[in-house]
Design a protein around this motif. Structure first.
Motif, PDB file in Angstrom:
ATOM      1  N   UNK A 117     -49.455 -28.064  -6.652  1.00  0.00           N
ATOM      2  CA  UNK A 117     -48.606 -29.256  -6.621  1.00  0.00           C
ATOM      3  C   UNK A 117     -47.428 -29.123  -7.586  1.00  0.00           C
ATOM      4  N   UNK A 118     -47.569 -28.322  -8.642  1.00  0.00           N
ATOM      5  CA  UNK A 118     -46.490 -28.186  -9.626  1.00  0.00           C
ATOM      6  C   UNK A 118     -45.227 -27.591  -9.021  1.00  0.00           C
ATOM      7  N   UNK A 119     -45.348 -26.847  -7.931  1.00  0.00           N
ATOM      8  CA  UNK A 119     -44.163 -26.279  -7.289  1.00  0.00           C
ATOM      9  C   UNK A 119     -43.270 -27.357  -6.687  1.00  0.00           C
ATOM     10  N   UNK A 120     -43.821 -28.529  -6.411  1.00  0.00           N
ATOM     11  CA  UNK A 120     -43.016 -29.625  -5.865  1.00  0.00           C
ATOM     12  C   UNK A 120     -41.983 -30.085  -6.890  1.00  0.00           C
ATOM     13  N   UNK A 121     -42.330 -30.042  -8.173  1.00  0.00           N
ATOM     14  CA  UNK A 121     -41.369 -30.429  -9.209  1.00  0.00           C
ATOM     15  C   UNK A 121     -40.176 -29.472  -9.227  1.00  0.00           C
ATOM     16  N   UNK A 122     -40.438 -28.181  -9.067  1.00  0.00           N
ATOM     17  CA  UNK A 122     -39.333 -27.220  -9.015  1.00  0.00           C
ATOM     18  C   UNK A 122     -38.462 -27.445  -7.784  1.00  0.00           C
ATOM     19  N   UNK A 123     -39.087 -27.752  -6.655  1.00  0.00           N
ATOM     20  CA  UNK A 123     -38.310 -28.040  -5.445  1.00  0.00           C
ATOM     21  C   UNK A 123     -37.482 -29.310  -5.607  1.00  0.00           C
ATOM     22  N   UNK A 124     -38.052 -30.318  -6.244  1.00  0.00           N
ATOM     23  CA  UNK A 124     -37.302 -31.561  -6.464  1.00  0.00           C
ATOM     24  C   UNK A 124     -36.102 -31.312  -7.372  1.00  0.00           C
ATOM     25  N   UNK A 125     -36.297 -30.541  -8.432  1.00  0.00           N
ATOM     26  CA  UNK A 125     -35.184 -30.223  -9.335  1.00  0.00           C
ATOM     27  C   UNK A 125     -34.099 -29.442  -8.596  1.00  0.00           C
ATOM     28  N   UNK A 126     -34.498 -28.477  -7.784  1.00  0.00           N
ATOM     29  CA  UNK A 126     -33.526 -27.698  -7.025  1.00  0.00           C
ATOM     30  C   UNK A 126     -32.792 -28.562  -6.006  1.00  0.00           C
ATOM     31  N   UNK A 127     -33.504 -29.497  -5.393  1.00  0.00           N
ATOM     32  CA  UNK A 127     -32.857 -30.395  -4.442  1.00  0.00           C
ATOM     33  C   UNK A 127     -31.836 -31.307  -5.093  1.00  0.00           C
ATOM     34  N   UNK A 128     -32.132 -31.799  -6.307  1.00  0.00           N
ATOM     35  CA  UNK A 128     -31.164 -32.638  -7.005  1.00  0.00           C
ATOM     36  C   UNK A 128     -29.914 -31.849  -7.378  1.00  0.00           C
ATOM     37  N   UNK A 129     -30.088 -30.614  -7.800  1.00  0.00           N
ATOM     38  CA  UNK A 129     -28.934 -29.785  -8.138  1.00  0.00           C
ATOM     39  C   UNK A 129     -28.076 -29.503  -6.905  1.00  0.00           C
ATOM     40  N   UNK A 130     -28.715 -29.215  -5.785  1.00  0.00           N
ATOM     41  CA  UNK A 130     -27.957 -28.971  -4.555  1.00  0.00           C
ATOM     42  C   UNK A 130     -27.241 -30.231  -4.085  1.00  0.00           C
ATOM     43  N   UNK A 131     -27.846 -31.398  -4.284  1.00  0.00           N
ATOM     44  CA  UNK A 131     -27.188 -32.648  -3.895  1.00  0.00           C
ATOM     45  C   UNK A 131     -25.932 -32.887  -4.731  1.00  0.00           C
ATOM     46  N   UNK A 132     -26.002 -32.608  -6.034  1.00  0.00           N
ATOM     47  CA  UNK A 132     -24.814 -32.743  -6.888  1.00  0.00           C
ATOM     48  C   UNK A 132     -23.737 -31.754  -6.450  1.00  0.00           C
ATOM     49  N   UNK A 133     -24.152 -30.541  -6.139  1.00  0.00           N
ATOM     50  CA  UNK A 133     -23.196 -29.529  -5.702  1.00  0.00           C
ATOM     51  C   UNK A 133     -22.557 -29.906  -4.365  1.00  0.00           C
ATOM     52  N   UNK A 134     -23.327 -30.504  -3.492  1.00  0.00           N
ATOM     53  CA  UNK A 134     -22.782 -30.932  -2.200  1.00  0.00           C
ATOM     54  C   UNK A 134     -21.732 -32.019  -2.381  1.00  0.00           C
ATOM     55  N   UNK A 135     -22.022 -32.991  -3.237  1.00  0.00           N
ATOM     56  CA  UNK A 135     -21.034 -34.046  -3.482  1.00  0.00           C
ATOM     57  C   UNK A 135     -19.777 -33.492  -4.148  1.00  0.00           C
ATOM     58  N   UNK A 136     -19.933 -32.445  -4.967  1.00  0.00           N
ATOM     59  CA  UNK A 136     -18.766 -31.823  -5.592  1.00  0.00           C
ATOM     60  C   UNK A 136     -17.843 -31.215  -4.536  1.00  0.00           C
ATOM     61  N   UNK A 137     -18.422 -30.510  -3.570  1.00  0.00           N
ATOM     62  CA  UNK A 137     -17.600 -29.924  -2.508  1.00  0.00           C
ATOM     63  C   UNK A 137     -17.071 -30.994  -1.559  1.00  0.00           C
ATOM     64  N   UNK A 138     -17.798 -32.084  -1.407  1.00  0.00           N
ATOM     65  CA  UNK A 138     -17.273 -33.176  -0.592  1.00  0.00           C
ATOM     66  C   UNK A 138     -16.058 -33.823  -1.251  1.00  0.00           C
ATOM     67  N   UNK A 139     -16.006 -33.815  -2.580  1.00  0.00           N
ATOM     68  CA  UNK A 139     -14.806 -34.325  -3.250  1.00  0.00           C
ATOM     69  C   UNK A 139     -13.603 -33.430  -2.962  1.00  0.00           C
TER      70      UNK A 139
END
Length: 595
Positions: free
Chosen positions: A358-380
């Motif tokens: 289950x601990x791998x879900x935390x790493x996936x969540x962290x990676x997903x948040x970083x990708x979401x920030x990066x996506x909004x950066x390119x959308x700007x």
């Protein structure tokens, strides 16, 4: 007066810089970068942390540069018109918070509003070595301290009176929290914040950039992508001047080591160095591998027919585009195939297949948040380009319908206006067209390049981020499914062991009853049966018990070794068969060897 302007228009670079009688050092400060020695010197100065600004004037035949000019030098350069040999002036400023008066002098010359000037001169957020969490005062003591402070406020204190009118302590706290909010805090907290402003003499854009520094891990927290975030201002003026301002990467007194400083500066100033080197006639692509980073904003007529297509009037627009298009940084971030987020997803997938937890879900969540920030950066970036292209379409239509086509670099409109946009959407439309025709028209080559960049952002960056986010969601479901499969396998194995023990117990139960019967102290039983009769009875009962267990298992579908596991008998049979076949294959070889 017209003759004086005409004489200035036909000046040579030496005559132009020597005409500043009040600042005679300007003649020595500017050097021709078409000479190899001067180009090498200035490229080294661009990497120097002590270099705060530079001015580059270039045209078809000349390119002259000076570094570290002061406010009076810029004021004098702006007041005197450029000669005809210079079609473009590039003003680049690093660490704007240390050159506030210089920035106000330049922006005031082009009619930039005071509010926008204040945003450009905002002190950046200083990052301490160790983050300190301020202690929050107790809730029951909040009201008396604020009430005393508000009672001591002056009658003309607008902010104090506004806070005093609020009755709820939560409202007071919320209102007071914005009193120390600066523009630097906004761009540091909202990475996808962007600014698009227009005026009669300028077009201004502001945006955040993220730089990946090799061999240095720039950690911004678990929820943000790693790298160095810097804010940039980019202004295109109506007289062919392009102004670029970049945030100081290390504000404050506690600076990094010299090695880290040079590594960061080499990355964040890399695009400036490529453009600067491309202006000089001494810089040519030595091989085909350098063609991707070879930038041309100035025509070289001796370079062939391809260079003739670049006109001197295209210089400001092309320079504006290439400063905005830092393709090398975008490629290193997510566009390349083996980017860090794809590597992290592959590593997490391998960890899941080897040991799903289950601990791998935390790493996936962290990676997903970083990708979401990066996506909004390119959308700007996408939003900025859509607004620029929208404005260019409006200016082009007005120029075609109302008046003759104006040359590149002239201004449009009478009224000043600005427009700031921040969005998380990935698709935009041209339906909304502002009424005020302000802004500077770009040349057709620059417009075509902005359209191409918009397609590349969508195809190579946003699509790659969407693929990573989709893969992240799939890996989340895969991890839970693997955990469920692992649990089901453990339960199945435990069930098989339980069934095996139950079968063994049932198999020996009739034999135990028979043995108990033979060992009873009853008349006509004890001493009446021989040992042969005992073992014959034992074998018959054991055989009948095994047959009945097999029939029961077959009828109830509980025969051992159905789906995943093999029965012990089948495993023993296959091992014996493989061993016998192995010995048979080795026997002929051994016979031949002995003969």
């Amino acid at each position: 007066m017209s003759e004086l302007v005409r004489s200035h228009s036909f000046q040579t670079p030496q005559e132009y810089y020597s005409s500043f009688k009040t600042r005679p050092h300007l003649q020595d400060a500017f050097r021709d970068i078409d000479e190899a020695s001067n180009l090498k010197t200035y490229l080294a100065l661009l990497k120097d942390s002590q270099t705060r600004n530079f001015v580059l004037d270039f045209g078809n035949d000349d390119a002259w540069c000076a570094v570290n000019l002061d406010q009076e030098d810029f004021a004098l350069l702006l007041r005197k018109p450029k000669p005809r040999c210079f079609g473009t002036r590039w003003i680049n400023i690093w660490a704007p918070e240390q050159q506030k008066e210089l920035i106000k002098t330049i922006t005031s010359h082009y009619g930039v509003s005071e509010r926008l000037q204040g945003m450009m001169c905002t002190d950046p957020v200083e990052r301490p070595l160790k983050a300190t969490v301020p202690t929050e005062p107790p809730r029951n003591n909040f009201r008396p301290r604020n009430s005393d402070r508000l009672r001591r406020s002056r009658p003309d204190d607008v902010e104090g009176n506004a806070l005093r009118d609020l009755a709820d302590p939560e409202e007071i706290r919320a209102a007071a929290s914005f009193r120390g909010l600066t523009f630097a805090n906004v761009i540091d907290q909202i990475w996808h914040f962007c600014s698009v402003d227009y005026g009669p003499k300028y077009t201004c854009v502001g945006y955040n950039s993220l730089f990946v520094v090799p061999q240095f891990e720039m950690d911004n927290g678990r929820e943000l992508p790693a790298g160095k975030r810097l804010w940039s201002w980019l202004i295109l003026c109506d007289d062919g001047t392009v102004i670029c301002m970049q945030e100081n990467p290390f504000p404050g007194l506690s600076g990094p080591s010299e090695k880290e400083l040079q590594s960061v500066l080499s990355v964040v100033r890399r695009n400036m160095q490529l453009i600067f080197a491309g202006v000089s006639k001494q810089h040519f692509a030595s091989s085909e591998s350098d063609s991707l980073v070879t930038i041309r904003v100035r025509p070289f007529f001796e370079g062939g027919p391809d260079q003739v297509s670049i006109k001197q009037d295209d210089g400001p627009s092309l320079l504006f585009y290439y400063i905005f298009d830092d393709w090398v940084s975008s490629y290193a971030l997510v566009a390349q195939r083996e980017h860090k987020y794809g590597v992290s997803l592959n590593r997490l997938r391998q960890d899941m297949l080897s040991k799903p937890v289950v601990d791998l879900i935390h790493d996936l969540h962290r990676l997903g948040r970083q990708l979401a920030v990066l996506k909004r950066l390119y959308q700007s970036y996408e939003l900025i380009m859509m607004r620029i292209l929208q404005r260019q379409r409006m200016l082009r239509d007005e120029a075609r319908s109302n008046r003759p086509q104006l040359a590149i670099g002239q201004s449009f409109g009478e009224n000043d206006g600005d427009s700031r946009h921040s969005t998380t959407r990935s698709s935009f439309s041209f339906s909304t067209i502002p009424d005020a025709s302000v802004g500077v028209q770009l040349s057709p080559p620059a417009v075509a390049r902005f359209e191409r960049l918009l397609d590349r952002i969508k195809l190579y960056c946003l699509s790659e981020i969407d693929s990573c986010l989709t893969e992240k969601e799939n890996l989340t479901f895969l991890n839970f499914n693997l955990i469920a499969l692992k649990d089901s396998q453990a339960v199945e194995k435990l069930t098989r062991i339980t069934i095996l023990l139950a079968k063994v117990t049932i198999l020996f139960l009739p034999v135990s009853l028979m043995t108990g019967y033979f060992s009873t102290e009853l008349r006509n039983v004890k001493g009446e049966y021989t040992i042969n009769q005992y073992w014959v009875s034992f074998g018959v009962i054991m055989f009948l018990s095994a047959v009945l267990l097999w029939v029961f298992g077959y009828a109830s579908d509980t025969v051992e070794g159905k789906t995943i596991y093999q029965s012990l008998s089948r495993s023993f049979f296959r091992m014996s068969r493989d061993r016998v076949s192995h010995h048979k294959n080795e026997a002929p070889g051994g016979t031949i060897h002995r003969s």
